[in-house]
Design a protein around this motif. Structure first.
Motif, PDB file in Angstrom:
ATOM      1  N   PRO A  28       0.828  -1.213   0.000  1.00 28.39           N
ATOM      2  CA  PRO A  28       0.000   0.000   0.000  1.00 28.39           C
ATOM      3  C   PRO A  28       0.864   1.266   0.000  1.00 28.39           C
ATOM      4  N   GLY A  29       0.473   2.222  -0.825  1.00 29.16           N
ATOM      5  CA  GLY A  29       1.171   3.499  -0.850  1.00 29.16           C
ATOM      6  C   GLY A  29       2.500   3.486  -1.578  1.00 29.16           C
ATOM      7  N   PHE A  30       2.800   2.395  -2.264  1.00 32.34           N
ATOM      8  CA  PHE A  30       4.056   2.311  -3.006  1.00 32.34           C
ATOM      9  C   PHE A  30       3.741   2.149  -4.486  1.00 32.34           C
ATOM     10  N   ASP A  31       4.065   3.179  -5.263  1.00 33.42           N
ATOM     11  CA  ASP A  31       3.825   3.147  -6.703  1.00 33.42           C
ATOM     12  C   ASP A  31       5.144   3.066  -7.439  1.00 33.42           C
ATOM     13  N   PHE A  32       5.197   2.217  -8.453  1.00 37.96           N
ATOM     14  CA  PHE A  32       6.424   2.097  -9.230  1.00 37.96           C
ATOM     15  C   PHE A  32       6.111   1.793 -10.684  1.00 37.96           C
ATOM     16  N   ARG A  33       7.068   2.143 -11.517  1.00 33.88           N
ATOM     17  CA  ARG A  33       7.018   1.811 -12.934  1.00 33.88           C
ATOM     18  C   ARG A  33       8.152   0.818 -13.166  1.00 33.88           C
ATOM     19  N   ASN A  34       7.823  -0.288 -13.803  1.00 34.65           N
ATOM     20  CA  ASN A  34       8.782  -1.359 -14.012  1.00 34.65           C
ATOM     21  C   ASN A  34       9.429  -1.220 -15.392  1.00 34.65           C
ATOM     22  N   TYR A  35      10.724  -0.949 -15.409  1.00 39.09           N
ATOM     23  CA  TYR A  35      11.466  -0.798 -16.661  1.00 39.09           C
ATOM     24  C   TYR A  35      12.228  -2.064 -17.046  1.00 39.09           C
ATOM     25  N   SER A  36      11.933  -3.176 -16.397  1.00 45.37           N
ATOM     26  CA  SER A  36      12.606  -4.431 -16.712  1.00 45.37           C
ATOM     27  C   SER A  36      12.260  -4.871 -18.133  1.00 45.37           C
TER      28      SER A  36
END
Length: 131
Positions: A28-36
């Motif tokens: 919760p509360g952790f947003d990320f964009r995955n560039y893998s």
């Protein structure tokens, strides 16, 4: 805040990669964009190593953090070594994650890491946010 992450992994051991992405998505509360580099990305069929290396660098460049699963297999992967070199050259923080229940981990990855964490969502997120 959205964190841009490159998660290094071997497609031969993609189960741990999938589990890690799932852990981060559920936080919760952790947003990320995955560039893998996705498994079905056509770059995997590149004819020459330099093409794959350039593609990996394009993926790492926008990332604020490179996460490497520090399983022992990583020691023997030339691509993980190339990813480490690219990350260091671009000044990216490297977080080594020791896989759940692993007894042997990669000294190559741990020596390159800015931070080493256990397989724990809060520890991983704290390391990412700490940069």
């Amino acid at each position: 805040m959205t964190y841009n992450l490159f998660i290094s992994h071997s497609w031969s051991y993609s189960d741990n990669y999938s589990k890690l992405v799932n852990l981060l998505q559920k936080k919760p509360g952790f947003d990320f964009r995955n560039y893998s580099v996705p498994k079905d990305d056509p770059i995997h069929n590149a004819r020459y190593d330099y093409q794959l290396k350039e593609a990996i660098e394009r993926q790492i460049r926008p990332a604020s953090c490179v996460i490497i699963l520090a399983g022992v297999y990583a020691t023997y992967s030339k691509w993980i070594n190339i990813e480490i070199e690219i990350a260091q050259r671009l000044g990216k923080k490297i977080v080594a994650v020791e896989p759940w229940g692993s007894e042997c981990t990669s000294t190559v990855v741990k020596n390159a890491a800015d931070e080493i964490v256990r397989w724990n969502t809060d520890s991983i997120v704290r390391a990412i946010r700490g940069w």
